[in-house]
Motif scaffolding. Sequence first.
Motif, PDB file in Angstrom:
ATOM      1  N   ARG A 261       0.820  -1.218   0.000  1.00  0.00           N
ATOM      2  CA  ARG A 261       0.000   0.000   0.000  1.00  0.00           C
ATOM      3  C   ARG A 261       0.853   1.267   0.000  1.00  0.00           C
ATOM      4  O   ARG A 261       0.321   2.379  -0.018  1.00  0.00           O
ATOM      5  CB  ARG A 261      -0.911   0.005   1.236  1.00  0.00           C
TER       6      ARG A 261
ATOM      7  N   VAL B  83      -3.502  -6.058  -9.145  1.00  0.00           N
ATOM      8  CA  VAL B  83      -4.117  -5.703 -10.433  1.00  0.00           C
ATOM      9  C   VAL B  83      -4.069  -4.191 -10.635  1.00  0.00           C
ATOM     10  O   VAL B  83      -3.802  -3.709 -11.749  1.00  0.00           O
ATOM     11  CB  VAL B  83      -5.558  -6.238 -10.506  1.00  0.00           C
ATOM     12  N   GLU B  84      -4.308  -3.443  -9.572  1.00  0.00           N
ATOM     13  CA  GLU B  84      -4.207  -1.981  -9.654  1.00  0.00           C
ATOM     14  C   GLU B  84      -2.792  -1.559 -10.068  1.00  0.00           C
ATOM     15  O   GLU B  84      -2.606  -0.669 -10.905  1.00  0.00           O
ATOM     16  CB  GLU B  84      -4.567  -1.362  -8.301  1.00  0.00           C
TER      17      GLU B  84
ATOM     18  N   ALA C  44      -8.253 -14.061  -9.289  1.00  0.00           N
ATOM     19  CA  ALA C  44      -7.532 -13.052 -10.072  1.00  0.00           C
ATOM     20  C   ALA C  44      -8.453 -12.388 -11.098  1.00  0.00           C
ATOM     21  O   ALA C  44      -8.392 -11.167 -11.308  1.00  0.00           O
ATOM     22  CB  ALA C  44      -6.331 -13.686 -10.770  1.00  0.00           C
TER      23      ALA C  44
ATOM     24  N   ASP D 155     -11.723 -12.119 -10.785  1.00  0.00           N
ATOM     25  CA  ASP D 155     -12.647 -11.282 -10.009  1.00  0.00           C
ATOM     26  C   ASP D 155     -11.988  -9.973  -9.574  1.00  0.00           C
ATOM     27  O   ASP D 155     -12.674  -8.961  -9.383  1.00  0.00           O
ATOM     28  CB  ASP D 155     -13.145 -12.038  -8.779  1.00  0.00           C
ATOM     29  N   ALA D 156     -10.667 -10.007  -9.411  1.00  0.00           N
ATOM     30  CA  ALA D 156      -9.944  -8.784  -9.016  1.00  0.00           C
ATOM     31  C   ALA D 156      -9.771  -7.823 -10.188  1.00  0.00           C
ATOM     32  O   ALA D 156      -9.311  -6.690  -9.989  1.00  0.00           O
ATOM     33  CB  ALA D 156      -8.582  -9.150  -8.441  1.00  0.00           C
ATOM     34  N   GLY D 157     -10.115  -8.279 -11.401  1.00  0.00           N
ATOM     35  CA  GLY D 157     -10.094  -7.379 -12.556  1.00  0.00           C
ATOM     36  C   GLY D 157      -8.920  -7.552 -13.492  1.00  0.00           C
ATOM     37  O   GLY D 157      -8.686  -6.692 -14.348  1.00  0.00           O
TER      38      GLY D 157
ATOM     39  N   LEU E  58      -4.651  -9.479  -4.237  1.00  0.00           N
ATOM     40  CA  LEU E  58      -4.864  -9.468  -5.683  1.00  0.00           C
ATOM     41  C   LEU E  58      -5.457  -8.159  -6.223  1.00  0.00           C
ATOM     42  O   LEU E  58      -4.985  -7.654  -7.250  1.00  0.00           O
ATOM     43  CB  LEU E  58      -5.718 -10.663  -6.110  1.00  0.00           C
ATOM     44  N   PRO E  59      -6.467  -7.566  -5.588  1.00  0.00           N
ATOM     45  CA  PRO E  59      -6.973  -6.290  -6.120  1.00  0.00           C
ATOM     46  C   PRO E  59      -5.886  -5.220  -6.218  1.00  0.00           C
ATOM     47  O   PRO E  59      -5.823  -4.478  -7.212  1.00  0.00           O
ATOM     48  CB  PRO E  59      -8.066  -5.903  -5.117  1.00  0.00           C
ATOM     49  N   ARG E  60      -5.020  -5.136  -5.215  1.00  0.00           N
ATOM     50  CA  ARG E  60      -3.941  -4.146  -5.261  1.00  0.00           C
ATOM     51  C   ARG E  60      -2.920  -4.499  -6.349  1.00  0.00           C
ATOM     52  O   ARG E  60      -2.425  -3.604  -7.054  1.00  0.00           O
ATOM     53  CB  ARG E  60      -3.263  -4.071  -3.889  1.00  0.00           C
TER      54      ARG E  60
ATOM     55  N   GLY F  90      -5.339 -11.520   0.443  1.00  0.00           N
ATOM     56  CA  GLY F  90      -6.181 -10.506  -0.184  1.00  0.00           C
ATOM     57  C   GLY F  90      -5.453  -9.428  -0.968  1.00  0.00           C
ATOM     58  O   GLY F  90      -5.967  -8.302  -1.091  1.00  0.00           O
TER      59      GLY F  90
END
Length: 523
Positions: A249, A287-288, A319, A321-323, A283-285, A281
Amino acid sequence: MSTSGTPEGRLRKFKYRGKDAAMRRQQRIAVSLELRKAKKDEQALKRRNITPLSPDPACEQQTKVISLTLQEIINGVNASDPDVRFQATQAARKMLSRERNPPLKLIVEAGLIPRLVEFLKSSLHPCLQFEAAWVLTNIASGTSQQTRAVVEGGAIQPLVELLSSPHMTVCEQAVWALGNIAGDGPEFRDIVISSNVIPHLLALVSSTIPITFLRNITWTLSNLCRNKNPYPCEKAVKQMLPVLSHLLRHQDSEVLSDTCWALSYLTDGCNDRIGQVVDIGVLPRLVELMTSSELNVLTPSLRTVGNIVTGTDHQTQVAIDAGMLSVLPQLLMHPKSSIQKEAAWALSNVAAGPCQHIQQLIVCGMLPPLVALLKNGEFKVQKEAIWTVANFTTGGTVDQLIQLVHSGVLEPLVNLLTIQDLKIVLIILDIISFILQAADVLSEKENLCLLIEELGGVDRIEALQLHENHQVAQTALNILENHFCEEEENGVTLPALDQDPEFLKHLAKKYQSSATCKPRPKP
């Protein structure tokens, strides 16, 4: 009776994962090793300190501009006078901090390491500790043999103890030295880990420390995650993962880069290893971060997500689902071919999954950039794109195959039949064979054969009958005998096809509602 010539027999002989998703993923993992080895790793294993850190004010007062010969350094390091020892150690540090050709070998051969290790324990002389740690840092940045000399000199435990030093510069230099030792390979990495270094490192992570210090800590943590055969122990990984999640982060690109590299190392392995990272958790970051304009962040975040989709179908779905599929199209068109290649490799592993994953790939608009890469990409990128098509072809439904052909994939595949890479030629021939078999089931093979002929495919396949490689020649002959001879023998004239074949539209309508996914066991 032999079934090798039947469609069912041909499917059983097909190279990719038509029957078993787990097997198909394993083959892509094996191929990914070639992807890894084909280029230098973007992250430095070791770093030599040639930029002076800011010593404590007391050290600055003690510093004098002194240039000593190697023999004077040897004599000074072994002297009993603390000031002489300090000056000699500092002179050694300056000698090893040269931009070019530092005499690391001479310092090691002079037998100074045991004495320098003793200086690490001189808590009453933090300036001497700092200089000694710096010298050992630079020795450990050299060859494996030089790093081994530092380890066998007993440096690891005193360096770990310096992580609790009240003097930040001493502490930071110890972090750097330990990072170089751990970066040498799994043997020394595990020795560093067994010295209880991780709790000390994690205790240093704070919003109040200078960014240069945090960068060094993060890089050292990444080296503790690095290397396999063996992997770092599970206990160490579990200790580091929460802090890595926290560092992900951060806004500093170097911290982000080394954090992503750490996660890429941890996901470069079995499904259980991948699961440890997925479960925290991140994966969303990740992908960002795949949308970052900074290559040093984009590359390892893409690598990590690419590693994750070599895992189970569930891990791949997380992955998705995370975009990740919404980001991959632009990465397939990235100006850097290395990014295109990594993105195509990741996509090939999504295509190795069940038909539901392939459908999501289609919905996210992946086929047009994939075809564009097959037409215009560098060959190393085209190879990954061909793997994607191979996995798509053997795992997709009838309707999905129709959409694949409708996207224009056959033209670049046919054009690539003239390349010299035998393995890739065989894959393309098998793709064409598989699509022809599917068309035969739908009673549409004649139209597809004409399309292939109009694209120049028949001429190219005929030429491959004469190939010096027996497997290539036999595969080409089988395609011609099984799919193209009957029309010639019977003199059948097929209607011409335009650029938007009507039979594809017809098939799409006919089979859209009835297409079903091939049952395949979970990996």
